[in-house]
Scaffold this motif. Structure first.
Motif: not given
Length: 192
Positions: A86-87, A37-39, A45-47, A63-64
């Protein structure tokens, strides 16, 4: 011993990530948490912050967002149990990075790129030994057909990614409303 592939799927907020984390922790060995995931906004950002807080110190965190295949050696050298969450976000990242998707040819090209990456990652995993790789993904194909073509392209590509990983998986778990069942052992096979 060959590596084991597990796919954990379910709807949004179903509890699939929490299940995958507990499953990962049930195995002995060094653990890696690969977050895709990216913010881009406050909600993400919260998630992400909630996911990080839930993990604890047991994990080597990566973080990829794009290149799981390219980082595979680094991840697998440091870890025995690898959780990729996740995918669906991985697919979203590639879709956003691709740029404008104007027509079916663009969608087919994007899908080809993503599927090649997934294929290469699965080949990397199959060549690894004594690893447990747990993928998390969203099952997004159970609802109505989206009313716009971009959403339909996304749904179709994400579905194909999920299917490719599920076919390679030794176990597939489905979580609905916090209840998880194992599906792969119940898979129907038709010869003929």
């Amino acid at each position: 011993m060959k590596s084991k592939i597990i796919l954990c799927t379910g709807g949004a907020r179903s509890g699939k990530s929490e299940f995958a984390e507990r499953l990962s922790l049930s195995y002995t060995g060094k653990k890696a948490y690969v977050a895709t995931g990216q913010a881009f906004d406050n909600e993400m950002r919260d998630r992400i912050a909630k996911h990080k807080a839930r993990r604890g110190i047991e994990w080597n965190n990566f973080e990829i967002p794009y290149d799981l295949h390219g980082y595979w050696q680094q991840i697998s050298n440091d870890s025995d149990i690898i959780l990729i969450d996740c995918l669906t976000m991985f697919t979203t990242n590639h879709m956003l990075n691709f740029g404008s998707i104007e027509n079916q040819d663009d969608a087919n090209h994007l899908e080809s790129q993503i599927m090649e990456h997934i294929h290469n990652l699965l080949q990397d995993i199959k060549q690894s030994h004594n690893k447990v790789i747990i993928f998390v993904t969203n099952e997004i194909g159970l609802g109505i057909v989206p009313d716009n073509k971009l959403a339909r392209y996304f749904r179709d590509i994400a579905g194909r990614v999920n299917r490719e990983v599920a076919m390679a998986a030794d176990q597939v778990y489905l979580t609905i409303s916090g209840v998880t069942i194992e599906l792969k052992s119940q898979e129907a096979h038709i010869d003929g």
